[in-house]
Scaffold this motif. Structure first.
Motif, mmCIF file in Angstrom:
data_model
loop_
_atom_site.group_PDB
_atom_site.id
_atom_site.type_symbol
_atom_site.label_atom_id
_atom_site.label_comp_id
_atom_site.label_asym_id
_atom_site.label_seq_id
_atom_site.Cartn_x
_atom_site.Cartn_y
_atom_site.Cartn_z
ATOM 1 N N ASP A 179 0.846 -1.197 0.000
ATOM 2 C CA ASP A 179 0.000 0.000 0.000
ATOM 3 C C ASP A 179 0.879 1.243 0.000
ATOM 4 O O ASP A 179 1.857 1.315 0.751
ATOM 5 C CB ASP A 179 -0.869 0.057 1.264
ATOM 6 N N ILE A 215 -4.746 5.225 2.850
ATOM 7 C CA ILE A 215 -4.208 4.455 1.730
ATOM 8 C C ILE A 215 -4.518 5.197 0.437
ATOM 9 O O ILE A 215 -5.674 5.519 0.160
ATOM 10 C CB ILE A 215 -4.799 3.034 1.693
ATOM 11 N N SER A 251 -2.890 0.673 -3.958
ATOM 12 C CA SER A 251 -2.373 -0.626 -3.529
ATOM 13 C C SER A 251 -2.031 -1.493 -4.728
ATOM 14 O O SER A 251 -2.633 -1.343 -5.798
ATOM 15 C CB SER A 251 -3.418 -1.379 -2.704
#
Length: 108
Positions: free
Chosen positions: A31, A44, A47
């Motif tokens: 991530d 985040i 990813s």
């Protein structure tokens, strides 16, 4: 610490060192995460996942290549906003290994 620009492709490798016994690696999750020091919030950004059935031999050193496209709209790194790659390794026996590496995003 890597220094990159938004929209660039970051290329590198995961360096995986074997432990005391051989294990089968099932998956690598990585991530790209921001951390805002002002409100201590982590988010985040993007990813990647790599599925594999690689055997990691005990005491062996393995390099698994990866590339990660930084978003074009990524904000620049500052004193209060930082980036890091958070990596998780998942093994067949259910063992998980975690690591993180800092990266800076600068202006052109």
């Amino acid at each position: 610490m890597e220094i990159n620009r938004s929209g660039e492709v970051v290329k590198g490798h995961f360096l995986i060192k074997g432990g005391t016994i051989s294990q089968e690696l099932k998956r690598i999750d990585c991530d790209l995460v921001t951390f805002n020091r002002t409100d201590e919030r982590e988010e985040i950004v993007d990813s990647i996942s790599i599925l594999t059935t690689k055997i990691i031999q005990s005491e062996a050193v393995n390099k698994i290549p990866f590339s990660f496209l930084l978003p074009n709209n990524a904000r620049l790194s500052t004193d209060t906003l930082s980036y890091r790659f958070k990596t998780r390794l998942a093994f067949k026996q259910g063992v998980e290994s975690l690591d993180q590496d800092a990266i800076r995003i600068i202006q052109d």
